[in-house]
Design a protein around this motif. Structure first.
Motif, PDB file in Angstrom:
ATOM      1  N   VAL A 210       0.753  -1.319   0.029  1.00 22.53           N
ATOM      2  CA  VAL A 210       0.191  -0.126  -0.012  1.00 22.53           C
ATOM      3  C   VAL A 210       0.713   1.260  -0.061  1.00 22.53           C
ATOM      4  N   PHE A 211       1.771   1.350   0.823  1.00 24.59           N
ATOM      5  CA  PHE A 211       2.724   2.528   0.744  1.00 24.59           C
ATOM      6  C   PHE A 211       3.505   2.598  -0.481  1.00 24.59           C
ATOM      7  N   GLY A 212       3.890   1.256  -0.901  1.00 21.91           N
ATOM      8  CA  GLY A 212       4.466   1.433  -2.347  1.00 21.91           C
ATOM      9  C   GLY A 212       3.544   2.374  -3.486  1.00 21.91           C
ATOM     10  N   LEU A 213       2.441   1.775  -3.396  1.00 27.47           N
ATOM     11  CA  LEU A 213       1.507   2.509  -4.085  1.00 27.47           C
ATOM     12  C   LEU A 213       1.432   4.007  -4.049  1.00 27.47           C
ATOM     13  N   SER A 214       1.430   4.312  -2.745  1.00 24.23           N
ATOM     14  CA  SER A 214       1.415   6.002  -2.525  1.00 24.23           C
ATOM     15  C   SER A 214       2.633   6.503  -3.062  1.00 24.23           C
ATOM     16  N   GLY A 215       3.772   5.729  -2.984  1.00 23.20           N
ATOM     17  CA  GLY A 215       4.943   6.467  -3.333  1.00 23.20           C
ATOM     18  C   GLY A 215       5.197   6.359  -4.833  1.00 23.20           C
ATOM     19  N   GLY A 216       4.656   5.330  -5.304  1.00 25.77           N
ATOM     20  CA  GLY A 216       4.670   5.342  -7.114  1.00 25.77           C
ATOM     21  C   GLY A 216       3.734   6.477  -7.419  1.00 25.77           C
TER      22      GLY A 216
ATOM     23  N   ALA B 115       6.495  -4.410  -7.317  1.00 26.52           N
ATOM     24  CA  ALA B 115       5.004  -4.660  -7.736  1.00 26.52           C
ATOM     25  C   ALA B 115       4.427  -3.748  -7.631  1.00 26.52           C
ATOM     26  N   ALA B 116       4.285  -2.981  -6.457  1.00 24.95           N
ATOM     27  CA  ALA B 116       3.401  -1.814  -6.092  1.00 24.95           C
ATOM     28  C   ALA B 116       3.598  -0.853  -7.219  1.00 24.95           C
ATOM     29  N   ALA B 117       5.180  -0.326  -7.436  1.00 23.53           N
ATOM     30  CA  ALA B 117       5.439   0.656  -8.104  1.00 23.53           C
ATOM     31  C   ALA B 117       5.051   0.354  -9.494  1.00 23.53           C
TER      32      ALA B 117
ATOM     33  N   VAL C 211      -5.745   8.306   0.314  1.00 26.87           N
ATOM     34  CA  VAL C 211      -6.154   6.837   0.574  1.00 26.87           C
ATOM     35  C   VAL C 211      -5.173   5.815   0.894  1.00 26.87           C
ATOM     36  N   PHE C 212      -4.247   5.585   0.117  1.00 26.16           N
ATOM     37  CA  PHE C 212      -3.229   4.715   0.134  1.00 26.16           C
ATOM     38  C   PHE C 212      -2.386   5.091   1.463  1.00 26.16           C
TER      39      PHE C 212
ATOM     40  N   ALA D 153       7.659   2.263   0.838  1.00 22.23           N
ATOM     41  CA  ALA D 153       7.489   0.911   1.142  1.00 22.23           C
ATOM     42  C   ALA D 153       8.033   0.556   2.312  1.00 22.23           C
ATOM     43  N   LEU D 154       9.467   0.634   2.421  1.00 28.15           N
ATOM     44  CA  LEU D 154      10.465  -0.062   3.228  1.00 28.15           C
ATOM     45  C   LEU D 154      11.206   0.714   4.307  1.00 28.15           C
ATOM     46  N   ALA D 155      11.133   2.202   4.066  1.00 29.79           N
ATOM     47  CA  ALA D 155      11.936   3.141   5.011  1.00 29.79           C
ATOM     48  C   ALA D 155      11.122   2.850   6.543  1.00 29.79           C
ATOM     49  N   GLY D 156       9.771   2.741   6.660  1.00 26.11           N
ATOM     50  CA  GLY D 156       9.539   2.696   7.985  1.00 26.11           C
ATOM     51  C   GLY D 156       9.785   1.459   8.865  1.00 26.11           C
ATOM     52  N   GLY D 157       9.624   0.441   8.010  1.00 30.54           N
ATOM     53  CA  GLY D 157      10.045  -0.916   8.658  1.00 30.54           C
ATOM     54  C   GLY D 157      11.538  -1.056   8.778  1.00 30.54           C
ATOM     55  N   MET D 158      12.342  -0.481   8.027  1.00 29.70           N
ATOM     56  CA  MET D 158      13.655  -0.651   8.394  1.00 29.70           C
ATOM     57  C   MET D 158      14.112   0.239   9.602  1.00 29.70           C
ATOM     58  N   LEU D 159      13.401   1.428   9.446  1.00 26.15           N
ATOM     59  CA  LEU D 159      13.741   2.248  10.931  1.00 26.15           C
ATOM     60  C   LEU D 159      13.413   1.386  12.192  1.00 26.15           C
ATOM     61  N   ARG D 160      12.086   0.868  12.041  1.00 25.54           N
ATOM     62  CA  ARG D 160      11.631   0.105  13.108  1.00 25.54           C
ATOM     63  C   ARG D 160      12.618  -1.088  13.492  1.00 25.54           C
TER      64      ARG D 160
END
Length: 205
Positions: A17-23, A74-76, A95-96, A44-51
């Motif tokens: 979903v975050f990948g879709l927003s970024g794309g 795939a989202a991109a 929304v995304f 898509a990945l920055a938040g999880g990597m920070l966590r």
């Protein structure tokens, strides 16, 4: 279902979903296909990597599990090839973004609790996980990050993460807590945009 498997499933959905927003943001800024992929992956990945870095969970799951990168790419590509269809949602980025916010707030908080963190710290970790991807995405296209100009953005993530802590305290079913937490964060974010809610600003602006 095993809790770690459950968290991974929701995490992958949030990644998409975050990948879709970024794309979508990349396309709005007229970036080429490489730019769309880069921005989608970052969002898509920055938040999880920070966590994971804050938890000391290394290598971070986004690098250790190739599914995360594949889902982000795939989202991109979905955003790149199906932008007109996505645009029918009216405000696709919002929304995304709101849905990703809820998904990552919940998984970030859950992972904090799983690692034995204090509930308050786990909520803050959920918020950081939720806003991290959007922050990097906005900075890459030289926009002021939403978390700094739309305070209800972080508050929505806080609400979703808090639901997880309350649900754990009440020993409620994981699926129910996850659904309510995501829905709460999503609803707060969307309603705040619809009605123009925001935290007070300086009277000297």
């Amino acid at each position: 279902m095993d809790l770690s498997l459950y968290i991974t499933g929701v995490d992958l959905l949030g990644t998409f979903v975050f990948g879709l927003s970024g794309g979508t943001v990349a396309i709005r800024h007229r970036l080429d296909v490489f730019g769309v992929i880069v921005l989608a992956v970052a969002a898509a990945l920055a938040g999880g990597m920070l966590r994971d870095m804050l938890l000391g969970a290394t290598p971070v799951i986004a690098l250790a599990d190739e599914r995360y990168l594949l889902v982000a790419v795939a989202a991109a590509l979905v955003a790149f090839f199906f932008k007109p269809l996505i645009s029918r949602l009216g405000k696709p980025v919002m929304v995304f973004d709101a849905l990703g916010l809820g998904l990552f707030a919940v998984t970030g908080c859950r992972k904090g609790l799983e690692y034995g963190l204090d509930p308050v710290v786990s909520v803050l970790l959920g918020v950081l996980t939720a806003v991290g991807g959007g922050l990097v995405r906005d900075l890459l296209v030289t926009e002021v990050p939403r978390v700094l100009r739309e305070e209800i953005y972080a508050l929505a993530a806080f609400v979703g993460a808090t639901v997880v802590v309350v649900g754990e305290y009440l020993v409620l079913a994981d699926w129910l807590v996850t659904l309510v937490g995501i829905s709460a964060a999503f609803s707060v974010r969307v309603i705040s945009v619809i009605y123009g809610w925001s935290a007070p600003r300086s009277p000297w602006l």
